[in-house]
Design a protein around this motif. Structure first.
Motif, PDB file in Angstrom:
ATOM      1  N   ALA A  75     108.684 -12.573  16.571  1.00 54.12           N
ATOM      2  CA  ALA A  75     109.275 -11.806  17.680  1.00 54.12           C
ATOM      3  C   ALA A  75     110.100 -10.626  17.179  1.00 54.12           C
ATOM      4  CB  ALA A  75     110.133 -12.714  18.542  1.00 54.12           C
ATOM      5  N   ASN A  76     110.516 -10.663  15.917  1.00 53.83           N
ATOM      6  CA  ASN A  76     111.321  -9.572  15.368  1.00 53.83           C
ATOM      7  C   ASN A  76     110.493  -8.336  15.028  1.00 53.83           C
ATOM      8  OD1 ASN A  76     113.794 -10.795  15.591  1.00 53.83           O
ATOM      9  ND2 ASN A  76     113.871 -11.526  13.477  1.00 53.83           N
ATOM     10  N   ALA A  77     109.185  -8.425  15.199  1.00 52.24           N
ATOM     11  CA  ALA A  77     108.330  -7.269  14.908  1.00 52.24           C
ATOM     12  C   ALA A  77     108.714  -6.071  15.764  1.00 52.24           C
ATOM     13  CB  ALA A  77     106.865  -7.632  15.126  1.00 52.24           C
ATOM     14  N   GLY A  78     109.259  -6.323  16.950  1.00 49.03           N
ATOM     15  CA  GLY A  78     109.669  -5.236  17.839  1.00 49.03           C
ATOM     16  C   GLY A  78     110.820  -4.420  17.298  1.00 49.03           C
ATOM     17  N   PHE A  79     111.567  -4.983  16.316  1.00 46.16           N
ATOM     18  CA  PHE A  79     112.689  -4.252  15.710  1.00 46.16           C
ATOM     19  C   PHE A  79     112.257  -3.470  14.480  1.00 46.16           C
ATOM     20  CE2 PHE A  79     114.928  -7.886  17.793  1.00 46.16           C
ATOM     21  CZ  PHE A  79     115.654  -7.143  18.703  1.00 46.16           C
ATOM     22  N   GLY A 128     112.915  -6.417   5.813  1.00 42.82           N
ATOM     23  CA  GLY A 128     113.106  -7.718   5.180  1.00 42.82           C
ATOM     24  C   GLY A 128     114.190  -8.520   5.860  1.00 42.82           C
ATOM     25  N   THR A 129     114.301  -9.787   5.465  1.00 41.53           N
ATOM     26  CA  THR A 129     115.259 -10.703   6.086  1.00 41.53           C
ATOM     27  C   THR A 129     116.697 -10.231   5.880  1.00 41.53           C
ATOM     28  OG1 THR A 129     113.800 -12.617   5.843  1.00 41.53           O
ATOM     29  CG2 THR A 129     116.155 -13.064   6.027  1.00 41.53           C
ATOM     30  N   GLY A 130     117.470 -10.276   6.961  1.00 36.81           N
ATOM     31  CA  GLY A 130     118.902  -9.992   6.877  1.00 36.81           C
ATOM     32  C   GLY A 130     119.298  -8.550   7.032  1.00 36.81           C
ATOM     33  N   VAL A 131     118.327  -7.653   7.276  1.00 36.33           N
ATOM     34  CA  VAL A 131     118.625  -6.222   7.373  1.00 36.33           C
ATOM     35  C   VAL A 131     117.955  -5.651   8.617  1.00 36.33           C
ATOM     36  CG1 VAL A 131     118.286  -3.978   6.281  1.00 36.33           C
ATOM     37  CG2 VAL A 131     118.913  -5.943   4.890  1.00 36.33           C
ATOM     38  N   LEU A 132     118.671  -4.784   9.336  1.00 38.55           N
ATOM     39  CA  LEU A 132     118.154  -4.166  10.557  1.00 38.55           C
ATOM     40  C   LEU A 132     118.222  -2.651  10.442  1.00 38.55           C
ATOM     41  CD1 LEU A 132     117.216  -4.484  13.573  1.00 38.55           C
ATOM     42  CD2 LEU A 132     119.650  -4.373  14.185  1.00 38.55           C
ATOM     43  N   ASN A 133     117.092  -1.996  10.653  1.00 39.47           N
ATOM     44  CA  ASN A 133     117.014  -0.533  10.637  1.00 39.47           C
ATOM     45  C   ASN A 133     117.435  -0.001  12.004  1.00 39.47           C
ATOM     46  OD1 ASN A 133     116.354   2.165  10.517  1.00 39.47           O
ATOM     47  ND2 ASN A 133     114.200   1.871   9.991  1.00 39.47           N
ATOM     48  N   ILE A 151     120.362   4.615   8.607  1.00 35.87           N
ATOM     49  CA  ILE A 151     121.391   3.571   8.597  1.00 35.87           C
ATOM     50  C   ILE A 151     120.740   2.206   8.810  1.00 35.87           C
ATOM     51  CG2 ILE A 151     123.492   2.707   9.682  1.00 35.87           C
ATOM     52  CD1 ILE A 151     123.894   5.327   8.206  1.00 35.87           C
ATOM     53  N   PHE A 152     121.104   1.257   7.952  1.00 34.55           N
ATOM     54  CA  PHE A 152     120.629  -0.118   8.054  1.00 34.55           C
ATOM     55  C   PHE A 152     121.861  -1.025   8.138  1.00 34.55           C
ATOM     56  CE2 PHE A 152     116.973   2.061   6.770  1.00 34.55           C
ATOM     57  CZ  PHE A 152     115.845   1.230   6.771  1.00 34.55           C
ATOM     58  N   ASN A 166     124.829   0.150   5.719  1.00 34.62           N
ATOM     59  CA  ASN A 166     124.091   0.513   4.507  1.00 34.62           C
ATOM     60  C   ASN A 166     123.272   1.772   4.771  1.00 34.62           C
ATOM     61  OD1 ASN A 166     124.478  -2.327   3.132  1.00 34.62           O
ATOM     62  ND2 ASN A 166     123.600  -2.759   5.141  1.00 34.62           N
ATOM     63  N   VAL A 167     122.877   2.436   3.707  1.00 29.45           N
ATOM     64  CA  VAL A 167     122.020   3.622   3.806  1.00 29.45           C
ATOM     65  C   VAL A 167     120.757   3.397   2.975  1.00 29.45           C
ATOM     66  CG1 VAL A 167     121.842   6.107   3.423  1.00 29.45           C
ATOM     67  CG2 VAL A 167     124.028   5.115   4.088  1.00 29.45           C
ATOM     68  N   HIS A 168     119.632   3.719   3.571  1.00 30.19           N
ATOM     69  CA  HIS A 168     118.371   3.630   2.844  1.00 30.19           C
ATOM     70  C   HIS A 168     118.211   4.886   1.997  1.00 30.19           C
ATOM     71  CE1 HIS A 168     113.889   4.092   2.481  1.00 30.19           C
ATOM     72  NE2 HIS A 168     114.036   2.843   2.092  1.00 30.19           N
TER      73      HIS A 168
END
Length: 482
Positions: A310-314, A323-328, A338-339, A389-391
């Motif tokens: 379900a997290n594919a939408g993010f 990856g796990t634990g990080v949101l763009n 920004i992540f 965080n910054v990518h």
């Protein structure tokens, strides 16, 4: 007469025991308490519930921690970044709700929630206007990402050289938080007025609000108490790629419906995260002498799509999952790379921790949690912990990026915490004591039944002994001979 008393005591004992068991099985007094709590948990003008919701009495503190880069030249050559945590810089946060209006016959309430931050030097490690931090140059990185492979690429490179911008910058804590005029952004602003020339991680967030909210008052259903139904005039978000991910679910995290169970999920909408998320039961405890359930974010919230499809939408753009634990969250940050994550990449994929030297995730310091009283739904203690965080990556078009590795680079994290004040805790303890007295009535009745049962047993045994003694006396001869 004695027989009548004996029967009365026996009947009374039996009646009390049956009544107490019936009351316990039927949850009569618990139902009465629950009903009172439900009726009292409504956003209605003039009530204590509304006043506490409008201007929460417990003090809120916002702590900022920064990651100072100690080997910038080596990082540009491809080395592992070495960062040093500096903080906290603590601010008292004031967050009253203003411009409150009741809508739809009192079933909805709209409000703005401006936040004001006041520096607390005695709770801080230094002076934010003096202390300097070396960190990623976010405006420069953002400009490079915006213009790469576009006609503006050459102009951006010229401006970077003209202003002597590099991948890293040194700024004061105050500048990084509340903003400074960036020359590169100011130049871009001339061509694109929508680009703010002032950059700060919390720029324009001191003394301002994040948009109008519309809440349900709980008038028609206690489960809907303070649930958000609209934000900025919309019932859903538009940043993400699926309808489920764009849903606005839950409250704003400051209040919840009463009668919370361990089995339910607690939903929260956070404009900081640009999304809704849910928390699950973790443990039971007590705060200021009041029983609580601790809820923490579910591991599924920021899980990889292989664990939670379900997290594919993010994943923005579609299929680009960090990856796990990080949101763009670049889609809701004007395209800036920004992540977000938990501090020190707590519960994130180990690769993010291994990529940065100086990451030491610990549950007690870096986990977000809510301690909620299950009867009233009141938050007694909470901590929202979020890392910015910054990518960063090597961009061949811009020599400023050198040979840097592709990284999720930590800049800073916040710890926004609240602990119930003693006056509020004392009130709550009094309310819970009254509830305990009411729900304890069946046990009092049962105790009385047991007492009368014991009395009945003693009286029966005593009566039996007297009868036996009398019978023995009657059987003995009237004249005894020696």
């Amino acid at each position: 007469m004695k027989s009548l008393c004996l029967v009365t005591v026996g009947v009374l004992a039996m009646t009390l025991l049956i009544a107490s068991i019936s009351l316990l099985v039927a949850h009569v007094f618990q139902t009465v308490v629950d009903l009172q709590v439900k009726q009292g948990t409504v956003l209605k003008n003039g009530t204590e519930t509304f006043e506490a919701w409008e201007d929460p009495p417990p003090p809120v503190y916002m702590q900022f921690y920064f990651f100072n880069v100690t080997n910038p030249l080596e990082v540009l050559q491809g080395a592992t970044p070495l960062v040093e945590e500096i903080g906290p810089y603590t601010y008292r946060e004031y967050r009253p709700r203003v411009h409150v209006q009741f809508l739809d016959n009192g079933t909805k309430v709209s409000a703005l929630n401006p936040k004001t931050y006041v520096f607390e030097p005695e709770k801080s490690v230094g002076d934010p206007e003096v202390d300097l931090i070396r960190t990623i140059n976010i405006p420069a990185v953002t400009a490079m990402e915006w213009t790469r492979s576009t006609p503006l690429q050459f102009a951006t490179e010229v401006l970077l050289l003209l202003y002597q911008e590099s991948l890293f910058t040194v700024r004061s804590v105050h500048e990084l938080l509340w903003g400074y005029r960036d020359r590169l952004l100011a130049t871009i602003h001339v061509l694109h007025p929508e680009i703010d020339p002032v950059f700060g991680l919390f720029s324009k967030m001191n003394g301002s609000d994040d948009g109008e909210y519309v809440f349900l008052s709980g008038e028609t259903n206690y489960l809907n108490f303070s649930r958000i139904v609209e934000w900025k005039g919309k019932e859903s978000l538009s940043w993400w790629t699926t309808e489920a991910c764009n849903m606005i679910n839950g409250t704003d995290g400051t209040s919840f419906h009463p009668l919370i169970s361990k089995d339910e999920n607690i939903y929260i909408f956070s404009s900081d995260f640009c999304r809704s998320l849910f928390l699950v039961y973790d443990s039971s405890g007590a705060v200021a002498g009041v029983p609580t359930f601790r809820f923490v974010p579910s591991p599924m919230v920021f899980a990889n799509t292989s664990v939670n499809p379900a997290n594919a939408g993010f994943c923005v753009p579609a299929g680009n999952c960090p990856g796990t634990g990080v949101l763009n969250v670049s889609v809701c940050r004007q395209g800036a790379p920004i992540f977000l994550s938990a501090p020190h990449f707590y519960q994130a994929d180990p690769k993010f921790i291994e990529d940065i030297e100086g990451m030491h995730p610990r549950k007690e310091y870096h986990e977000t949690f809510l301690d909620i009283n299950p009867l009233t739904g009141l938050v007694l203690q909470a901590a929202k912990r979020m890392q910015v965080n910054v990518h960063v990556r090597k961009l061949p078009e811009f020599f400023e990026t050198g040979n840097i590795r592709t990284l999720i680079f930590p800049v800073m994290y916040i710890n926004e915490s609240v602990l119930i004040d003693e006056a509020s805790a004392s009130k709550l303890r009094h309310v819970l004591l009254e509830a305990s007295v009411v729900t304890g009535i069946p046990f009092v009745i049962m105790a009385l039944g047991i007492v009368f049962g014991i009395v009945f047993t003693v009286l029966v045994c005593r009566s039996q002994r007297i009868r036996e003694e009398s019978t023995e006396e009657e059987r003995s001869p009237l004249i005894r001979t020696s």
